[in-house]
Design an enzyme around this catalytic site. Sequence first.
Site, PDB file in Angstrom:
ATOM      1  CD  GLU A 118     -19.235  -2.761   8.603  1.00 48.76           C
ATOM      2  OE1 GLU A 118     -19.374  -3.830   7.973  1.00 48.76           O
ATOM      3  OE2 GLU A 118     -18.320  -1.953   8.358  1.00 48.76           O
ATOM      4  NE  ARG A 151     -22.681  -3.779   3.396  1.00 48.78           N
ATOM      5  CZ  ARG A 151     -21.494  -3.937   2.838  1.00 48.78           C
ATOM      6  NH1 ARG A 151     -20.526  -4.516   3.511  1.00 48.78           N
ATOM      7  NH2 ARG A 151     -21.274  -3.527   1.624  1.00 48.78           N
ATOM      8  CE  LYS A 154      -4.337   1.525   2.025  1.00 45.44           C
ATOM      9  NZ  LYS A 154      -5.520   1.106   2.763  1.00 45.44           N
TER      10      LYS A 154
HETATM   11  C1  LIG Z   1     -18.807  -1.923   4.917  1.00 41.81           C
HETATM   12  C2  LIG Z   1     -17.617  -1.023   5.071  1.00 41.81           C
HETATM   13  N1  LIG Z   1     -16.990  -0.959   6.267  1.00 41.81           N
HETATM   14  C3  LIG Z   1     -15.919  -0.148   6.398  1.00 41.81           C
HETATM   15  C4  LIG Z   1     -15.470   0.587   5.356  1.00 41.81           C
HETATM   16  C5  LIG Z   1     -14.317   1.548   5.536  1.00 41.81           C
HETATM   17  N2  LIG Z   1     -13.175   1.134   4.754  1.00 41.81           N
HETATM   18  C6  LIG Z   1     -12.891   1.639   3.556  1.00 41.81           C
HETATM   19  S1  LIG Z   1     -11.509   1.047   2.869  1.00 41.81           S
HETATM   20  C7  LIG Z   1     -11.278   0.032   4.192  1.00 41.81           C
HETATM   21  C8  LIG Z   1     -10.096  -0.875   4.218  1.00 41.81           C
HETATM   22  C9  LIG Z   1     -10.061  -1.729   3.012  1.00 41.81           C
HETATM   23  O1  LIG Z   1      -8.919  -2.508   3.096  1.00 41.81           O
HETATM   24  P1  LIG Z   1      -8.564  -3.498   1.944  1.00 41.81           P
HETATM   25  O2  LIG Z   1      -9.758  -4.190   1.460  1.00 41.81           O
HETATM   26  O3  LIG Z   1      -7.452  -4.339   2.414  1.00 41.81           O
HETATM   27  O4  LIG Z   1      -8.098  -2.518   0.781  1.00 41.81           O
HETATM   28  P2  LIG Z   1      -6.802  -1.580   0.736  1.00 41.81           P
HETATM   29  O5  LIG Z   1      -7.204  -0.260   1.267  1.00 41.81           O
HETATM   30  O6  LIG Z   1      -5.733  -2.211   1.529  1.00 41.81           O
HETATM   31  O7  LIG Z   1      -6.458  -1.527  -0.707  1.00 41.81           O
HETATM   32  C10 LIG Z   1     -12.255   0.198   5.157  1.00 41.81           C
HETATM   33  C11 LIG Z   1     -12.315  -0.489   6.451  1.00 41.81           C
HETATM   34  C12 LIG Z   1     -16.162   0.485   4.136  1.00 41.81           C
HETATM   35  N3  LIG Z   1     -15.820   1.213   3.070  1.00 41.81           N
HETATM   36  N4  LIG Z   1     -17.219  -0.329   4.021  1.00 41.81           N
END
Ligand SMILES: Cc1ncc(C[n+]2csc(CCOP(=O)(O)OP(=O)(O)O)c2C)c(N)n1
Length: 588
Positions: free
Chosen positions: A335, A363, A247
């Site tokens: 969630e 959710r 990342k």
């Molecule tokens: C249902 C939901 N919960 C929480 C989030 C907040 N959120 C956005 S990106 C993220 C992390 C995503 O991580 P990953 O899938 O590993 O992708 P990366 O950012 O590492 O590319 C979170 C928790 C969200 N967008 N949707």
Amino acid sequence: MNFQFLNHLNTPSDLRALAPQELPDLAKELRQYIINVVATKEGHLGASLGVVELTIALHYVFNTPTDLLIWDVGHQAYAHKILTDRKTVFHTNRQLNGISGFPKREESLYDTFGTGHASTSISAALGMALASKIKGDLNKQHVAVIGDASIAGGMAFEGLNHAGVSNANILVILNDNAIGIDPSVGALKQYLTQVKTGIQTHDNIFEALNFNYSGPINGHDVFSLITELERLKTIKGPKFLHVITTKGKGLKQAEENQVVYHAPGKFDALTGDILPKVTTAQPPKYQDVFGHTLVELAHKNERIVGITPAMPTGSSLKYMMATFPERAFDVGIAEQHAVTLAAGMATQNMIPYCAIYSTFLQRGYDQIIHDVALQNLPVIFCLDRAGLVGEDGATHHGVFDLAYLRCIPNLIIAAPRNEIALRNLLYTAQLGTLSNPIAIRYPRGRGTLTEWQVPFTEISIGKGTQLKKGEKVAVLSIGTMAQTVTEAIKNHSVSHYDMQFVKPLDTALLHDIFNTYNVIITVENGTIVGGFGSAIAEFKAAHAYPNTLKICGVPDVFIEHGTTAELMEKIGLSAAQLEQTIHGFLQA
Ligand SMILES: Cc1ncc(C[n+]2csc(CCOP(=O)(O)OP(=O)(O)O)c2C)c(N)n1
Ligand SMILES: CC(=O)[C@@H](O)[C@H](O)COP(=O)(O)O
Ligand SMILES: [Mg+2]
């Protein structure tokens, strides 16, 4: 910087005309392009920098938009946007009337599925793949790209479970950078670490689910990616490619400080350093009021526990996680689980504070009804990011909570007007006098008081307060809209009530108000359908009051992105616009 390749690229067809050996240089340019824009316009950074090579390889190998590419969450899709005809408008990203920060179907044919919330891509891709099968379109490719934190979400598991027996032509690409916004958590994360380090002691989970598994491969080696994607293109049925990326790749600070550079705000595009913030004393963020107050309360009350689904930094539960690691839980993007976990704890006389963004609690809706409210378990929902959130836009505005919670029996719904009220509600909720679940909603960003750490005071549940005395017109506000109303009426003799609770309503106060004023105006930063104003309208109807009632809130449409101030202006909720509305009634 002279963008030798990017300057001539508009669509994936242009990309496909490049020779493979030109692609690493294109990747460099694409990274710089993203950095240049995000440095000044802000937005999500680390995730997009991490998938530059993967994005190039996908559009190079697959025949997009005929082949369907689905991004999970979509905060990593900046390179995708730039390569799919949005290079020249990319500087408008997340701004009012500009492009969305997430894939959006109405924005481009290449955005096959709208996103913003996590863990949807596998189900959406499978739906498309099954549709293609039914239609006899057997050559179409369906590719879902999902992160290591998002694949741990329940819905992603449901999608994998179905896909494994579907024989549908779907490729799931796991973009594994070992972090979400905060470090990834859970047993799946441990499993993926074992796979990467070659000390895997279990059968391959994805093979066990009937996927043709390959990887892990280096997601920054565009040649390996292309070779592997070309191979997978020829294989039918469910396939799973495990890709390892970093990342923030390509920007030193973003690689080293991945949590901050997930969405760093403004930074210097050359050095990567975050630009200095205002140093004068500022009111705290509501989330910090929550986070620090919870630690304060947890010191005195051992039954308090904290829960966050994947947002320890965003919600500030991180403070409790640091102070009481055994009593604070980041459960990952889960969630539904977070809500029922809290319910389980409440059955054992713990006092769970479940901190969830308003939009993400959508959710966990059945869990609130079935697992918490129906059993009247005193879970404390701390609903962060309530109201309009600004640049994240329609997928993230926390405007539905009052409407979706108000119809649930047993649930208390409170909205503090300032930091002190939030603190006192958090305090009141753990006194042991509540036998119901309670939702406390507060917005994104800073409050208005620098002196907020005052001694606690118990709040009377279901009681409103009069903030200003006037004639003829009474304005009833909920939550932090009290600040806007205070500003709007400063030059008018109008009464102002902070109702503080949407449920139970302060009916004694309401009878008094309806018997005193001809015109009642309600103000909320939530949807006008079913929210606080609707509750007052129901009260008026139930008691056959003849008063004029005007409901001001978020209209019944999805609100796009922009700064919160711009959006409030757009929907008539700025102080000046409210003043005009109120003035109209004063003159009538
Ligand atoms: C249902 C939901 N919960 C929480 C989030 C907040 N959120 C956005 S990106 C993220 C992390 C995503 O991580 P990953 O899938 O590993 O992708 P990366 O950012 O590492 O590319 C979170 C928790 C969200 N967008 N949707
Ligand atoms: C993509 C996503 O869902 C998160 O990154 C979100 O943008 C965080 O919002 P806050 O900035 O309000 O924490
Ligand atoms: Mg990740």
